[in-house]
Design an enzyme around this catalytic site. Structure first.
Site, short mmCIF file in Angstrom:
data_model
loop_
_atom_site.label_atom_id
_atom_site.label_comp_id
_atom_site.label_asym_id
_atom_site.label_seq_id
_atom_site.Cartn_x
_atom_site.Cartn_y
_atom_site.Cartn_z
CG ASP A 168 23.41 28.02 41.62
OD1 ASP A 168 24.39 28.38 40.96
OD2 ASP A 168 23.40 27.01 42.34
CB CYS A 185 47.73 38.16 46.27
SG CYS A 185 46.21 37.30 46.77
#
Length: 254
Positions: free
Chosen positions: A81, A138
């Site tokens: 991270d 989408c």
């Protein structure tokens, strides 16, 4: 040598790994799936188990030892991270996934519910190639984002996850976004509605144990900061301290 390293990584239960080039070094990138269901709770799914930073370091440390056994001069450093390069970018370059419109990296087998860890090493390993895939477009992540942070340009200041981790007082608009998300730390909405996550990946066992789905005021308000860290210091949500969590609980419950 790359094949030997990959074989060893797989022997540790890490299924997905690849190599990307970074500043004349090789980045050995690994995926760590964490999805274990949509149990009710007010913490983001990624923050309910042990702190992934610590788990990833535990899992990748033996890999560094193995690399040193192959080449004693090799230099290795683990990142999770927080590192010199964006982990998603390296994972993309290593052929481990493609980008969704929510900015998340998507893997065919894990969806987007995985952590990324990588080892920067001085070995010259053949780099893998990015996948020739894209998300289905989408727009569900864009349409369902609590703060409307997604679109042509990501607006960090409207991201519920970002807001939940801010210190200090929140603005009325930030409070409204946090209440809409319903979570006191992080946000899962853009991943929950993503069709690419309509799969049931098997999480690593480290992310299925000692689960904390929710926190209440009763859980933390009477703890000193030292007591809070002693109890929850092994959780990703602990890094901002209990004050931010208390604020968020009061906001989402009123």
């Amino acid at each position: 040598m790359k094949n030997k390293i990959f074989e060893y990584i797989h022997s540790l239960g890490i299924e997905k790994c690849g190599v990307a080039s970074y500043n004349e070094k090789s980045a050995i990138v690994c995926l760590f799936p964490y999805f274990s269901g949509y149990a009710e709770g007010n913490l983001s799914l990624y923050a309910r188990s042990r702190d992934y930073h610590k788990v990833i370091r535990e899992k990748l440390s033996p890999v560094c030892d193995f690399i040193h056994s192959l080449d004693s001069t090799a230099e290795c450093e683990i990142f999770a991270d927080i590192g010199p390069e964006v982990d998603r970018k390296l994972a993309y370059k290593a052929g481990l996934g493609f980008y969704g419109k929510n900015g998340m990296l998507i893997n065919d087998d894990f969806g987007s519910f995985f952590f990324i860890g990588y080892i920067l090493c001085s070995l010259d390993l053949d780099a893998d190639k990015p996948l020739n895939e894209t998300c289905i477009g989408c727009n569900k992540c864009i349409e369902n984002c609590p703060g409307g942070a997604l679109g042509e340009k990501f607006q960090l200041e409207k991201c519920a996850s970002h807001i939940s981790q801010k210190k200090g007082d929140l603005t009325e608009s930030e409070i409204a976004i946090l209440k809409k998300s319903g979570l006191i730390f992080g946000c899962d909405m853009c991943q929950k509605v993503c069709p690419h996550n309509n799969i049931t990946p098997k999480p690593m066992k480290e992310f299925t144990e000692d689960i904390v789905n929710s926190l209440s005021l009763e859980d933390i308000e009477n703890l000193s900061n030292r007591e809070f860290m002693k109890k929850y210091g092994n959780r990703a949500f602990s890094w901002r301290g209990k004050g931010v969590l208390e604020r968020n609980i009061k906001i989402t419950e009123r």
